[in-house]
Enzyme design. Structure first.
Site, PDB file in Angstrom:
ATOM      1  CD1 TRP A 242      -2.647  -1.564   1.739  1.00 46.33           C
ATOM      2  CD2 TRP A 242      -2.812  -0.338   3.605  1.00 46.33           C
ATOM      3  NE1 TRP A 242      -1.386  -1.156   2.088  1.00 46.33           N
ATOM      4  CE2 TRP A 242      -1.458  -0.409   3.221  1.00 46.33           C
ATOM      5  CE3 TRP A 242      -3.166   0.378   4.752  1.00 46.33           C
ATOM      6  CZ2 TRP A 242      -0.440   0.219   3.957  1.00 46.33           C
ATOM      7  CZ3 TRP A 242      -2.154   0.985   5.480  1.00 46.33           C
ATOM      8  CH2 TRP A 242      -0.814   0.911   5.081  1.00 46.33           C
TER       9      TRP A 242
ATOM     10  CG  ASP B  39      -7.621   2.665  -0.111  1.00 45.66           C
ATOM     11  OD1 ASP B  39      -7.055   3.458  -0.896  1.00 45.66           O
ATOM     12  OD2 ASP B  39      -7.062   2.179   0.885  1.00 45.66           O
TER      13      ASP B  39
ATOM     14  CE  LYS C  20       0.062   3.411  -1.281  1.00 38.02           C
ATOM     15  NZ  LYS C  20       1.341   2.937  -0.748  1.00 38.02           N
TER      16      LYS C  20
END
Length: 425
Positions: free
Chosen positions: A164, A236, A260
């Protein structure tokens, strides 16, 4: 004419019927009164609604529920799901569902305002930070961050500890001049570097990290400090958001996809220092301009209303648990049980991540005998433990044990792993 159960031509039957009628409210009980008389019997149905507790108690895993170890969308707290179920048909006496509300109306405004207030309480977010409820997932922020925090010729730094972080860097290349100051790809993303040895760009507008890499299971336990006094740290936090206390003031910007740890798919939360807002590049689409969303309290256009409502219920639930300090204790206990089982398996199971940065949320592991992986997954699924397959890019197994994964789920997985090893070692 008497209507009794002993008559041959007439009978009255009173029976409870299952809740399978689309028009019934949740938590209603239906009784059907049947008057049987040949040749034309008829029935009358009556329903009664019982009050629902504000926070329904869940004593054990219902038989029709699985332990869902998916990385996202992921398991949600059962208390939250049951409360949402009870409010789905008629939210707080409004006569409509949250899914039907105008985002401009007072009812939804109260929902989004409470969600923000509860999130601020959970993370102790100062007033000089804006909280935005956006769409497009964290991936959209890969573009929004450089568009809002830098100019086309500005240098920005990226510390890449997984897929990511790498994707965020590649997207930033379109809008500024990003530099990767460390990349763990050659080591297959198993660690976080020492911050002392990082060669940061002296004029970098920001330093970007992915606080928890969902695929590889690498989590920052400490955070680097930008070397540029005017630079800010950007994180993030999609897969460990609200899993532990965080000092928000160490960051200029935090963003996180909700699916999540704090809600269903469709919501992205951005926490940004207000003095960083208002300098978006001219090419920025209006939907990626933080100033637009901040000025309109996340209501510039129709937001993901139901998703925000669900996030609000999760925030409320986390506060009732005692806040993020208590949540972190539970997460450490769950992760400790699972990692101990892996480490004590004498190599039958293996986690490649350095112990000092192992994620509390995403636990990747492999089997000593890769040919057993398919059987492992098949048997786990049969035991109602699902989504344990590792990401397609790395293989193996991955157990995502977010806030909502109960201790019982981890204990059942560990017991299964030990039994599987005993049968296949």
């Amino acid at each position: 004419m008497a209507a009794t159960a002993s008559t041959t031509s007439h009978s009255l039957l009173l029976q409870k019927t299952p809740q399978n009628h689309a028009f019934l409210k949740p938590n209603s009980t239906t009784f059907t009164l049947t008057y049987q008389r040949s040749p034309k019997p008829f029935s009358i149905s009556c329903s009664a609604t019982t009050p629902t507790q504000d926070r329904p108690l869940v004593q054990s895993q219902p038989q029709d529920r699985v332990f869902n170890f998916a990385a996202g969308p992921a398991t949600l707290p059962e208390n939250v799901l049951l409360k949402a179920q009870s409010e789905l048909y008629n939210w707080h006496g409004s006569g409509m569902s949250v899914m039907e509300m105008s985002h401009r109306g007072k009812d939804f405004r109260s929902i989004i305002e409470k969600a923000e207030a509860d999130l601020r309480a959970l993370l102790n977010i100062p007033e000089d930070y804006a909280v935005l409820f956006l769409q497009g997932g964290a991936t959209t922020q890969f573009a929004a961050v450089p568009l809002n925090l830098s100019r086309p010729d500005d240098t920005v730094d990226y510390l890449v500890t997984g897929s990511w972080g790498d994707k965020a860097f590649k997207e930033a290349q379109k809008y500024c001049k990003p530099k990767v100051i460390w990349n763990g790809k050659s080591e297959k993303y198993v660690r976080v570097p020492s911050f002392d040895g990082l060669e940061q760009s002296p004029n970098a507008k920001y330093l970007h990290i992915c606080a928890n890499e969902t695929i590889y299971g690498v989590e920052f336990k400490e955070y680097p400090v930008p070397s540029n006094p005017n630079g800010v740290l950007v994180a993030d936090m999609s897969s460990n958001f609200c899993s532990k206390p965080v000092d928000v003031t160490r960051f200029g910007l935090i963003y996180a996809g909700a699916q999540k740890n704090v809600g269903p798919a469709g919501v992205c939360i951005v926490i940004v220092r207000k003095d960083l807002i208002g300098n978006a590049q001219e090419i920025s689409p209006v939907m990626l301009d933080y100033k637009i969303h901040a000025e309109n309290n996340s209501l510039y256009n129709t937001p993901p209303c139901f998703g925000i409502y669900m996030c609000g219920l999760v925030f409320e639930d986390l506060l009732k648990q005692g806040g993020l300090e208590e949540v972190e204790k539970k997460n450490k206990k769950k992760a400790g049980i699972l990692y101990n089982a892996i480490d004590e398996s004498k190599g039958f199971y293996r986690c490649p991540v350095e112990k000092s940065v192992r994620s509390l949320m995403n636990v990747p592991f492999t089997l000593e005998k890769p040919e057993l992986e398919a059987e492992f997954l098949k048997e786990a699924d049969r035991e109602k433990m699902v989504q344990l397959k590792g990401h397609r890019s790395v293989g193996g197994m991955r157990a995502s044990i977010y806030n909502a994964m109960p201790l019982a789920g981890v204990e059942k997985l560990v017991a299964f792993m030990k039994d599987f090893q005993a049968r296949h070692a």
